[in-house]
Scaffold this motif. Structure first.
Motif, mmCIF file in Angstrom:
data_model
loop_
_atom_site.group_PDB
_atom_site.id
_atom_site.type_symbol
_atom_site.label_atom_id
_atom_site.label_comp_id
_atom_site.label_asym_id
_atom_site.label_seq_id
_atom_site.Cartn_x
_atom_site.Cartn_y
_atom_site.Cartn_z
ATOM 1 N N HIS A 5 5.807 55.290 154.045
ATOM 2 C CA HIS A 5 7.070 54.573 153.838
ATOM 3 C C HIS A 5 7.428 54.510 152.359
ATOM 4 C CE1 HIS A 5 4.973 50.965 152.363
ATOM 5 N NE2 HIS A 5 4.077 51.236 153.288
ATOM 6 N N CYS A 6 8.705 54.191 152.108
ATOM 7 C CA CYS A 6 9.204 54.045 150.741
ATOM 8 C C CYS A 6 8.838 52.673 150.184
ATOM 9 C CB CYS A 6 10.723 54.230 150.734
ATOM 10 S SG CYS A 6 11.601 52.927 151.626
ATOM 11 N N LEU A 7 9.225 52.439 148.950
ATOM 12 C CA LEU A 7 8.899 51.170 148.294
ATOM 13 C C LEU A 7 9.439 49.960 149.058
ATOM 14 C CD1 LEU A 7 7.786 49.585 145.849
ATOM 15 C CD2 LEU A 7 9.919 50.095 144.660
ATOM 16 N N CYS A 8 10.702 50.017 149.510
ATOM 17 C CA CYS A 8 11.304 48.855 150.179
ATOM 18 C C CYS A 8 10.992 48.817 151.671
ATOM 19 C CB CYS A 8 12.804 48.814 149.937
ATOM 20 S SG CYS A 8 13.754 49.993 150.923
ATOM 21 N N GLY A 9 10.526 49.944 152.224
ATOM 22 C CA GLY A 9 10.174 49.977 153.647
ATOM 23 C C GLY A 9 11.310 50.390 154.570
ATOM 24 N N SER A 10 12.531 50.609 154.030
ATOM 25 C CA SER A 10 13.660 50.993 154.895
ATOM 26 C C SER A 10 13.450 52.370 155.511
ATOM 27 C CB SER A 10 14.964 51.044 154.096
ATOM 28 O OG SER A 10 15.252 49.812 153.529
ATOM 29 N N VAL A 11 12.904 53.307 154.699
ATOM 30 C CA VAL A 11 12.652 54.660 155.193
ATOM 31 C C VAL A 11 11.160 54.788 155.477
ATOM 32 C CG1 VAL A 11 12.716 57.130 154.659
ATOM 33 C CG2 VAL A 11 14.582 55.636 153.886
ATOM 34 N N PHE A 69 15.623 61.055 149.725
ATOM 35 C CA PHE A 69 15.239 59.818 149.034
ATOM 36 C C PHE A 69 15.799 58.611 149.775
ATOM 37 C CE2 PHE A 69 19.402 58.757 147.230
ATOM 38 C CZ PHE A 69 20.062 59.986 147.256
ATOM 39 N N CYS A 70 15.198 57.461 149.549
ATOM 40 C CA CYS A 70 15.674 56.220 150.162
ATOM 41 C C CYS A 70 16.923 55.754 149.433
ATOM 42 C CB CYS A 70 14.600 55.136 150.116
ATOM 43 S SG CYS A 70 15.235 53.540 150.676
ATOM 44 N N ASP A 71 17.971 55.528 150.194
ATOM 45 C CA ASP A 71 19.254 55.114 149.654
ATOM 46 C C ASP A 71 19.233 53.663 149.170
ATOM 47 O OD1 ASP A 71 21.948 55.482 149.100
ATOM 48 O OD2 ASP A 71 22.571 54.736 151.055
ATOM 49 N N THR A 72 18.249 52.910 149.581
ATOM 50 C CA THR A 72 18.162 51.506 149.175
ATOM 51 C C THR A 72 17.337 51.336 147.902
ATOM 52 O OG1 THR A 72 18.339 50.845 151.481
ATOM 53 C CG2 THR A 72 17.503 49.177 149.942
ATOM 54 N N CYS A 73 16.124 51.887 147.889
ATOM 55 C CA CYS A 73 15.240 51.651 146.731
ATOM 56 C C CYS A 73 15.086 52.878 145.832
ATOM 57 C CB CYS A 73 13.874 51.153 147.186
ATOM 58 S SG CYS A 73 12.885 52.386 148.056
ATOM 59 N N GLY A 74 15.576 54.034 146.263
ATOM 60 C CA GLY A 74 15.540 55.221 145.417
ATOM 61 C C GLY A 74 14.255 56.032 145.479
#
Ligand SMILES: [Zn+2]
Ligand SMILES: [Zn+2]
Length: 130
Positions: A5-11, A69-74
Motif C-alpha cells: 500500500h501507499c503512504l496514506c493507504g488509499s491505494v 502513483f497515489c493521487d492523494t499522498c503522491g
C-alpha cells in the motif's frame, strides 16, 4: 499472497504467484520518479495482480510507459510498460512487510551514484538485463 500500500493507504494492491523479477534499478528515470537513490522492484504477472483500493493515477514518462502513483499522498506505486507486456512492476518498499523482498540482481548499474554503497554479491548489469 503478497500485499502492499501507499503512504496514506488509499491505494493498495495484492498479487499471488511467483515474481517475474526482483531487482534494484539504478537508472536516472526510476531514481527521479521515486526521489530515491535506488529503486527496489518486484515484477508480477498482471493476471495474478489487482489494485485493491483507489485506482492510482499515472504519469506517462515515455511512450508506452505508465508510472502509477497515489493521487492523494503522491506515493509512486508501479511501473507498467508496453515492452514488458503482461506484467507490472511494483516497489518492494510498498510491501506490507518489505523484509520479504529477496533481490536477485541490479540493472543500470553503470548509473549507480558514487555515494551509494551496497554490500551484496548479486549480478550487476551495466544497462538492462537482456
Ligand atoms: Zn496514498
Ligand atoms: Zn529504472
Amino acid at each position: 499472497m503478497s500485499k502492499g500500500h501507499c503512504l496514506c493507504g488509499s491505494v493498495s494492491w495484492e498479487y499471488s504467484g511467483p515474481e517475474t523479477w526482483a531487482c534494484f534499478c539504478h537508472c536516472d528515470t526510476c531514481r527521479r520518479n521515486c526521489a530515491a537513490p535506488v529503486v527496489a522492484f518486484i515484477g508480477v504477472r498482471l493476471d495474478h495482480f489487482k489494485w485493491t483500493g483507489q485506482t492510482p493515477k499515472y504519469y506517462a514518462s515515455s511512450k508506452g510507459v505508465k508510472r502509477h502513483f497515489c493521487d492523494t499522498c503522491g506515493t509512486p506505486m508501479a511501473f507498467e510498460a508496453e515492452h514488458y507486456a503482461g506484467e507490472i512492476h511494483l516497489y518492494a518498499a510498498s510491501l506490507e512487510n518489505p523484509q520479504e523482498f529477496k533481490p536477485e540482481f541490479h540493472v543500470h548499474y553503470e548509473h549507480t551514484l558514487d555515494w551509494l554503497h551496497m554490500a551484496d554479491d548479486l549480478p550487476k548489469y551495466p544497462n538492462s538485463k537482456t
